[in-house]
Design an enzyme around this catalytic site. Structure first.
Site, PDB file in Angstrom:
ATOM      1  N   GLY A   1      -4.516  23.315 -83.292  1.00 23.32           N
ATOM      2  CA  GLY A   1      -4.043  23.458 -81.772  1.00 23.32           C
ATOM      3  C   GLY A   1      -3.027  22.844 -81.394  1.00 23.32           C
TER       4      GLY A   1
ATOM      5  N   ILE B   1      -2.299  19.605 -80.583  1.00 20.63           N
ATOM      6  CA  ILE B   1      -2.062  18.217 -81.428  1.00 20.63           C
ATOM      7  C   ILE B   1      -2.173  18.261 -83.022  1.00 20.63           C
ATOM      8  CG2 ILE B   1      -3.173  16.079 -82.079  1.00 20.63           C
ATOM      9  CD1 ILE B   1      -4.325  16.110 -79.076  1.00 20.63           C
TER      10      ILE B   1
ATOM     11  N   THR C   1      -8.637  11.344 -85.094  1.00 24.49           N
ATOM     12  CA  THR C   1      -8.304  11.040 -83.789  1.00 24.49           C
ATOM     13  C   THR C   1      -8.728  12.031 -82.603  1.00 24.49           C
ATOM     14  OG1 THR C   1      -6.177  12.268 -84.192  1.00 24.49           O
ATOM     15  CG2 THR C   1      -6.092   9.956 -84.237  1.00 24.49           C
TER      16      THR C   1
ATOM     17  N   GLU D   1     -18.902   3.867 -79.341  1.00 26.59           N
ATOM     18  CA  GLU D   1     -17.653   2.930 -78.657  1.00 26.59           C
ATOM     19  C   GLU D   1     -17.825   2.238 -77.524  1.00 26.59           C
ATOM     20  OE1 GLU D   1     -14.843   6.070 -77.691  1.00 26.59           O
ATOM     21  OE2 GLU D   1     -14.384   6.465 -80.071  1.00 26.59           O
TER      22      GLU D   1
ATOM     23  N   HIS E   1      -9.955   3.545 -79.746  1.00 25.25           N
ATOM     24  CA  HIS E   1      -9.924   4.904 -78.890  1.00 25.25           C
ATOM     25  C   HIS E   1      -8.597   4.838 -78.190  1.00 25.25           C
ATOM     26  CE1 HIS E   1     -12.354   8.572 -77.262  1.00 25.25           C
ATOM     27  NE2 HIS E   1     -10.665   8.803 -77.082  1.00 25.25           N
ATOM     28  N   ALA E   2      -7.455   4.562 -78.946  1.00 27.78           N
ATOM     29  CA  ALA E   2      -6.241   4.389 -78.377  1.00 27.78           C
ATOM     30  C   ALA E   2      -4.976   5.357 -78.518  1.00 27.78           C
ATOM     31  CB  ALA E   2      -5.531   2.907 -78.827  1.00 27.78           C
ATOM     32  N   ALA E   3      -5.204   6.577 -79.440  1.00 30.92           N
ATOM     33  CA  ALA E   3      -4.480   7.360 -79.736  1.00 30.92           C
ATOM     34  C   ALA E   3      -3.515   7.978 -78.566  1.00 30.92           C
ATOM     35  CB  ALA E   3      -5.046   8.283 -80.669  1.00 30.92           C
TER      36      ALA E   3
END
Length: 321
Positions: free
Chosen positions: A153, A155, A233, A264, A283-285
């Site tokens: 997709g 990303i 990610t 998480e 979970h910072a991408a």
């Protein structure tokens, strides 16, 4: 007209509040909201919701009807919302599918390179004033490595483009690419099995659905190239964590770069924490200064646009026929 943020782990919500006030919409946030925030009495009467991690179940929807009209999800994934139940009840669901494309792609590449070059180990060596590079081996140059993108997709496409620019041989797979296609936008298209078996790095960019839950499991990991690297990610549930741990511990995988996990934040006793060649981020991408602003502004704007009867390009439910 009231819009409520059920839960949010950001340190501010002035952007959302500013959008709501400019539109003349009543705004509230549950600063202490959690997974069950949808059933909080303070939410009752809201016509729009903004949710981050709260579970929006049929029970929640029924509790908030008849006022509830639209649910906006911070980000791309909508796996915390029962989409079938929303559609049955005539509740619109919106997301922000493209807000962090470049940021997530940047992060996926950063994780891949950190593991491939074993930067955590090299950093440790430098800090201990030692040059024992043998303990950081193996390290390979990018031009001799194959980079597989699982999920092509927006990303995935951005990741493939960045990986190609770094010199990797890039191949891609996506269930939406018609069978028999051999090339997409200049990238080699292969089957999922071939991608896993022949890639030195596999970067995951698929949504979490019943079909993709634990799609990377013991069997799939066994198909992978010895010494390969997994980067995730996308969503933690796509990868079976226990299977991944076993693959790294056994040496089947060289390592992994993980921004998302099944649980998480990561539990204190997780075996992932003891694996030297596993690079973790919380979970910072999605995060960059630019994407952070767009996420917050557009999540609120989408919800208000639906409530005011305007066109909204980011509608997940009702599904297109």
């Amino acid at each position: 007209m009231r819009v409520t943020i059920t839960d949010l782990d950001h340190d501010a919500w002035d952007i959302e509040q500013g959008v709501a006030e400019a539109e003349g919409v009543e705004f509230q946030i549950l600063e202490d909201g959690g997974k069950d925030a949808g059933l909080d009495p303070r939410v009752k009467g809201s016509e729009g919701l903004l949710v981050q991690y709260a579970d929006i179940t049929p029970e929640v929807m029924d509790y908030l009807l008849p006022e509830l009209k639209v649910i906006g999800r911070y980000g791309v994934g909508v796996d915390t919302i029962d989409l079938d139940a929303a559609e049955e009840r005539g509740i619109t669901v919106v997301n922000v599918p493209d807000y962090g494309t470049q940021s997530v792609a940047d992060h996926a590449i950063a994780l891949a390179l950190a593991v491939a070059r074993n930067l955590p180990k090299l950093d440790s060596l430098a800090r201990r004033s030692t040059m024992d590079l043998a303990t950081a081996a193996p390290i390979h140059q990018f031009c001799d490595q194959t980079f597989g993108v699982l999920g092509f997709g927006a990303i995935g496409h951005a990741v493939a483009t960045k990986a190609k620019g770094l010199g990797f041989t890039v191949q891609v797979n996506d269930v939406l690419i018609p069978e028999g296609t051999t090339e997409a936008d200049g990238f080699k298209v292969v089957s999922e099995d071939e991608l896993l078996a022949s890639s030195d790095i596999v970067s995951i960019h698929v949504p979490l659905t019943p079909d993709t839950s634990h799609m990377i499991n013991d069997d799939k990991l066994a198909e992978m190239k010895d010494g390969a690297i997994i980067v995730n990610t996308a969503r933690g549930g796509v990868v079976d964590t226990d299977a991944l741990v076993r693959a790294v511990q056994s040496g089947k995988l060289r390592g992994a770069g993980l921004d998302v996990l099944e649980t998480e934040p990561i539990p204190a006793g997780s075996p992932l924490l003891s694996l030297e060649r596993v690079v973790l981020s919380p979970h910072a991408a999605y995060y960059s200064e630019e994407s952070y602003y767009q996420l917050k502004r557009r999540t609120m704007q989408n919800v208000i646009d639906v409530l005011k009867g305007r066109e909204c390009p980011n509608i997940v439910v009702p599904r297109k026929k």
